[in-house]
Motif scaffolding. Structure first.
Motif, mmCIF file in Angstrom:
data_model
loop_
_atom_site.group_PDB
_atom_site.id
_atom_site.type_symbol
_atom_site.label_atom_id
_atom_site.label_comp_id
_atom_site.label_asym_id
_atom_site.label_seq_id
_atom_site.Cartn_x
_atom_site.Cartn_y
_atom_site.Cartn_z
ATOM 1 N N ASP A 181 -0.152 -2.655 -10.386
ATOM 2 C CA ASP A 181 -0.294 -3.343 -9.111
ATOM 3 C C ASP A 181 -0.107 -4.816 -9.436
ATOM 4 O O ASP A 181 -0.951 -5.443 -10.074
ATOM 5 C CB ASP A 181 -1.679 -3.073 -8.518
ATOM 6 C CG ASP A 181 -1.892 -3.822 -7.208
ATOM 7 O OD1 ASP A 181 -1.329 -4.922 -7.061
ATOM 8 O OD2 ASP A 181 -2.639 -3.325 -6.357
ATOM 9 N N SER B 227 3.507 -7.271 -2.924
ATOM 10 C CA SER B 227 3.303 -7.326 -1.473
ATOM 11 C C SER B 227 4.088 -8.487 -0.861
ATOM 12 O O SER B 227 4.248 -9.541 -1.485
ATOM 13 C CB SER B 227 1.812 -7.520 -1.180
ATOM 14 O OG SER B 227 1.605 -7.694 0.206
ATOM 15 N N SER C 270 0.831 -1.207 0.000
ATOM 16 C CA SER C 270 0.000 0.000 0.000
ATOM 17 C C SER C 270 0.863 1.255 0.000
ATOM 18 O O SER C 270 0.630 2.185 -0.789
ATOM 19 C CB SER C 270 -0.921 0.012 1.230
ATOM 20 O OG SER C 270 -1.784 -1.091 1.183
HETATM 21 C C1 LIG Z 1 -4.205 -6.222 -5.559
HETATM 22 C C2 LIG Z 1 -3.687 -5.744 -4.227
HETATM 23 N N1 LIG Z 1 -3.021 -4.579 -4.152
HETATM 24 C C3 LIG Z 1 -2.532 -4.113 -2.995
HETATM 25 C C4 LIG Z 1 -2.681 -4.817 -1.818
HETATM 26 C C5 LIG Z 1 -2.120 -4.256 -0.526
HETATM 27 O O1 LIG Z 1 -1.006 -5.012 -0.099
HETATM 28 P P1 LIG Z 1 -0.362 -4.750 1.357
HETATM 29 O O2 LIG Z 1 -1.182 -5.523 2.337
HETATM 30 O O3 LIG Z 1 1.042 -5.274 1.263
HETATM 31 O O4 LIG Z 1 -0.400 -3.288 1.606
HETATM 32 C C6 LIG Z 1 -3.378 -6.030 -1.840
HETATM 33 C C7 LIG Z 1 -3.597 -6.787 -0.597
HETATM 34 O O5 LIG Z 1 -4.220 -7.822 -0.543
HETATM 35 C C8 LIG Z 1 -3.897 -6.513 -3.068
HETATM 36 O O6 LIG Z 1 -4.571 -7.662 -3.147
#
Ligand SMILES: Cc1ncc(COP(=O)(O)O)c(C=O)c1O
Length: 400
Positions: A173, A197, A77
């Motif tokens: 992403d 992530s 995030s």
């Molecule tokens: C597509 C996607 N983007 C971003 C994130 C956020 O990841 P993080 O928990 O490392 O902030 C997630 C979390 O599940 C996700 O599925």
């Protein structure tokens, strides 16, 4: 095994699973490797601030993704916020993003000082539709945030072309594209940058964490400063900084998973094949396939499509499953533009493909806690629901 409707957990019967069967990978880092690395952290007393384990992790991940730079961050995030803020064509502009994806993205755009602009997805791949994105681009567009779906990478070629034609920066992403490939190249090297992530539920488990991949030297330099309060040196700053550093313990966890990554993907593939075989004869259900096209997949999710031919609705099935401790979820439902995550100032657009897809899929339990016999038990449960739907449906409806 259920014999009567009363045996269902949702009606007070004994649950099939004694403990929760989650939807995340929960692949634990190799214990010996992890504690050996942690002992080194203790010995050095270097816990954070770009320590040697973070640097080693970055080198290994850059190699894995075949890019020049990997910038480790505290979670995906924060990586997305940094990247969107750094690349946006203008402050306050719109980020084009799919509405059939992870619920957190609209808020992340807002943290970056931008506004989400939701676009439809393509029906077969579930990925952001390049034609819808192109139609949404205007002078107010700051950035395209394309999201790789677990069963399909984005329309990478089309989006790279769109970005060249319009000058709108493109980022991915890639949280669900880890260890996947496109035209034989690892996901991670496309667009201006991609974000992954290291959350415990993801393929590579750093407990928490994330990283950005790019081959853009100047962007990498800026992101490294921004994740560290913007410091250039003790006196000077550049860009808008925050604290998004990954620490040594999380890097140790991720490093202790790296050597097992391909074996984990193989175990995921085995579970996926068991699922497909177990559910093959159940009418009214379809499973989302990983294409047999020579590309690399991570087999991270098992997604079931519930068609109108199945006698219970998608949401009713999920209610029954969850009461059995199978923590299945409606997949990307509600879609972002119709969810609480949609900012109040946005008039939700009509996105017909997204809205149809968001009513159809179940994200089934997966990952290292799921045993082969659990998959058979889940298929038995679906057969039971199918055979007893006439008795189950009214009771679920009555319970609201
Ligand atoms: C597509 C996607 N983007 C971003 C994130 C956020 O990841 P993080 O928990 O490392 O902030 C997630 C979390 O599940 C996700 O599925």
């Amino acid at each position: 095994m259920k014999h009567t409707v009363e045996d269902l957990g949702v009606f007070g019967g004994r649950t099939i699973f004694p403990a929760a069967r989650p939807i995340g990978q929960l692949a634990l880092p190799n214990r010996e490797a992890f504690f050996r690395l942690v002992a080194g952290v203790y010995a050095r007393r270097r816990i954070t601030n770009n320590g040697p384990l973070v640097q080693k992790l970055e080198r290994r991940l850059a190699q894995l993704h075949q890019v020049r730079h990997c910038i480790a961050v505290a979670n995906a995030s924060l990586g997305l916020i940094l990247l969107m803020q750094a690349l946006a064509r203008h402050a306050g502009g719109e980020v084009i993003m799919p509405a059939f994806t992870y619920a957190g993205l609209p808020h992340l755009a807002q943290w970056a000082g931008l506004r989400p602009r939701f676009c439809d997805v393509e029906a077969r791949s579930h990925a952001l539709d390049p034609a819808c994105a192109a139609a949404a681009i205007d002078d107010g567009t700051a950035l395209i945030l394309a999201v790789h779906q677990v069963n399909s990478p984005c329309f990478i070629t089309e989006f790279e072309q769109l970005s060249r034609d319009t000058g709108v920066p493109l980022v991915f992403d890639s949280v669900h594209g880890a260890r996947c490939s496109f035209q034989g190249r690892p996901i991670g090297g496309f667009g201006r940058a991609e974000v992954f992530s290291l959350h415990a539920t993801k393929l590579l488990n750093g407990f928490e964490g994330g990283y950005i991949t790019t081959s853009d030297d100047m962007l990498a330099d800026l992101l490294r400063r921004q994740r560290n309060f913007g410091y250039v040196d003790e006196a000077a700053t550049a860009g808008i900084g925050l604290n998004a550093k990954l620490n040594e313990l999380h890097a140790a966890a991720a490093l202790s998973c790296l050597d097992d990554l391909d074996a984990l993907v193989q175990r995921n593939q085995r579970r996926y094949e068991l699922y497909r075989a177990a559910f093959a004869g159940i009418s009214g259900l379809d499973c989302v396939r990983y294409a047999d096209n020579g590309e690399r997949w991570n087999y991270e999710f098992f997604l079931l499509e519930v068609t109108d031919a199945f006698p219970l609705s998608r949401n009713q099935i999920v209610t029954v499953l969850r009461a059995e401790q199978a923590l299945a979820r409606p997949y990307y439902s509600p879609p972002l533009h119709l969810s609480q995550h949609c900012p109040a100032f946005i008039d939700p657009p009509s996105l017909p493909v997204t809205e149809t897809l968001s009513r159809r899929f179940i994200q089934m339990p997966v990952g290292e806690t799921l045993q082969p016999e659990d998959i058979s038990a889940l298929a038995d449960l679906f057969r039971f629901m199918q055979g007893n739907a006439a008795a189950i449906r009214p009771r679920l409806e009555a319970a609201g």
